[in-house]
Design a protein around this motif. Structure first.
Motif, PDB file in Angstrom:
ATOM      1  N   PHE A  46       0.831  -1.209   0.000  1.00 13.49           N
ATOM      2  CA  PHE A  46       0.000   0.000   0.000  1.00 13.49           C
ATOM      3  C   PHE A  46       0.864   1.256   0.000  1.00 13.49           C
ATOM      4  CE2 PHE A  46      -2.134   3.464   2.272  1.00 13.49           C
ATOM      5  CZ  PHE A  46      -3.276   3.597   1.508  1.00 13.49           C
ATOM      6  N   ARG A  47       0.557   2.191  -0.896  1.00 12.14           N
ATOM      7  CA  ARG A  47       1.268   3.479  -0.935  1.00 12.14           C
ATOM      8  C   ARG A  47       0.331   4.654  -0.705  1.00 12.14           C
ATOM      9  NH1 ARG A  47       4.927   1.771   0.923  1.00 12.14           N
ATOM     10  NH2 ARG A  47       6.312   0.383  -0.126  1.00 12.14           N
ATOM     11  N   ALA A  48      -0.837   4.613  -1.342  1.00  6.47           N
ATOM     12  CA  ALA A  48      -1.760   5.747  -1.238  1.00  6.47           C
ATOM     13  C   ALA A  48      -3.156   5.310  -1.662  1.00  6.47           C
ATOM     14  CB  ALA A  48      -1.297   6.895  -2.132  1.00  6.47           C
ATOM     15  N   PHE A  49      -4.151   6.082  -1.241  1.00 12.27           N
ATOM     16  CA  PHE A  49      -5.521   5.827  -1.657  1.00 12.27           C
ATOM     17  C   PHE A  49      -5.708   6.290  -3.094  1.00 12.27           C
ATOM     18  CE2 PHE A  49      -6.159   6.547   3.002  1.00 12.27           C
ATOM     19  CZ  PHE A  49      -6.485   5.243   3.307  1.00 12.27           C
ATOM     20  N   ASP A  50      -6.557   5.608  -3.825  1.00 14.00           N
ATOM     21  CA  ASP A  50      -6.900   6.044  -5.169  1.00 14.00           C
ATOM     22  C   ASP A  50      -7.883   7.213  -5.112  1.00 14.00           C
ATOM     23  OD1 ASP A  50      -5.430   4.060  -6.799  1.00 14.00           O
ATOM     24  OD2 ASP A  50      -6.715   2.649  -5.737  1.00 14.00           O
ATOM     25  N   ASN A  51      -8.692   7.246  -4.052  1.00 13.68           N
ATOM     26  CA  ASN A  51      -9.662   8.316  -3.861  1.00 13.68           C
ATOM     27  C   ASN A  51      -9.879   8.487  -2.362  1.00 13.68           C
ATOM     28  OD1 ASN A  51     -11.558  10.286  -4.392  1.00 13.68           O
ATOM     29  ND2 ASN A  51     -13.198   8.858  -4.862  1.00 13.68           N
ATOM     30  N   PHE A  52     -10.011   9.717  -1.918  1.00 13.93           N
ATOM     31  CA  PHE A  52     -10.252  10.008  -0.500  1.00 13.93           C
ATOM     32  C   PHE A  52     -11.202  11.186  -0.425  1.00 13.93           C
ATOM     33  CE2 PHE A  52      -9.610  11.928   3.611  1.00 13.93           C
ATOM     34  CZ  PHE A  52      -9.402  10.850   4.459  1.00 13.93           C
ATOM     35  N   ARG A  53     -12.238  11.063   0.412  1.00 16.63           N
ATOM     36  CA  ARG A  53     -13.215  12.138   0.529  1.00 16.63           C
ATOM     37  C   ARG A  53     -13.572  12.380   1.995  1.00 16.63           C
ATOM     38  NH1 ARG A  53     -17.200   9.920  -1.823  1.00 16.63           N
ATOM     39  NH2 ARG A  53     -18.710   9.877  -0.158  1.00 16.63           N
ATOM     40  N   LYS A  54     -13.398  13.593   2.437  1.00 17.40           N
ATOM     41  CA  LYS A  54     -13.827  14.015   3.770  1.00 17.40           C
ATOM     42  C   LYS A  54     -15.334  14.121   3.748  1.00 17.40           C
ATOM     43  CE  LYS A  54     -13.474  18.005   6.895  1.00 17.40           C
ATOM     44  NZ  LYS A  54     -12.774  19.283   7.104  1.00 17.40           N
ATOM     45  N   GLN A  55     -15.992  13.488   4.728  1.00 15.80           N
ATOM     46  CA  GLN A  55     -17.449  13.531   4.761  1.00 15.80           C
ATOM     47  C   GLN A  55     -17.989  14.487   5.814  1.00 15.80           C
ATOM     48  OE1 GLN A  55     -18.121   9.262   5.100  1.00 15.80           O
ATOM     49  NE2 GLN A  55     -18.644   9.212   2.932  1.00 15.80           N
ATOM     50  N   GLY A  56     -17.149  14.903   6.737  1.00 17.69           N
ATOM     51  CA  GLY A  56     -17.584  15.870   7.742  1.00 17.69           C
ATOM     52  C   GLY A  56     -16.922  15.633   9.083  1.00 17.69           C
ATOM     53  N   CYS A  57     -16.953  16.659   9.921  1.00 19.43           N
ATOM     54  CA  CYS A  57     -16.339  16.594  11.246  1.00 19.43           C
ATOM     55  C   CYS A  57     -17.270  17.210  12.285  1.00 19.43           C
ATOM     56  CB  CYS A  57     -15.027  17.376  11.268  1.00 19.43           C
ATOM     57  SG  CYS A  57     -13.733  16.737  10.200  1.00 19.43           S
TER      58      CYS A  57
END
Length: 114
Positions: A46-57
């Protein structure tokens, strides 16, 4: 056009002041955590995500009446291909992010495959 640029600038300034982590901060910390965890398990691919999305905090609510200010529980969706030729895997996760004198810190609060 100037008004739109001014509003965008103001929104960016307010977001930076909130203490809440940016999507970029979250991605970097979650990727590092994931990479280290997988390496400890003997999966060093594993090196990195293909996609990453913040959904909220949301501001963290701590047990024992401790002050949670400056700590945020954040939700995200991360997608990666486990191995070449396999289907992408999307994980919904939750983590606690807090600012320290050394930068942003991350605590994994769990992830669920989707």
């Amino acid at each position: 056009m100037r008004l739109r640029a001014g509003i965008l600038t103001l929104a960016l300034v307010l977001a930076a002041c909130s203490g809440e982590p940016s999507e970029g901060d979250m991605r970097k910390l979650v990727e590092t955590h994931t990479r280290r965890t997988l390496e400890r398990q003997g999966n060093a691919g594993f090196r990195a995500f293909d996609n990453f999305r913040k959904q909220g905090c949301v501001e963290a609510k701590l047990k024992n009446g401790q002050d949670g200010s400056g700590q945020y529980d954040c939700y995200y969706a991360a997608t990666f291909v486990p191995q070449s030729g396999q289907q992408p895997l999307t994980v919904n996760g939750k983590g606690r992010f807090r600012r320290t004198d050394k930068g942003m810190a991350f605590e994994d609060l769990g992830a669920q495959p989707r």
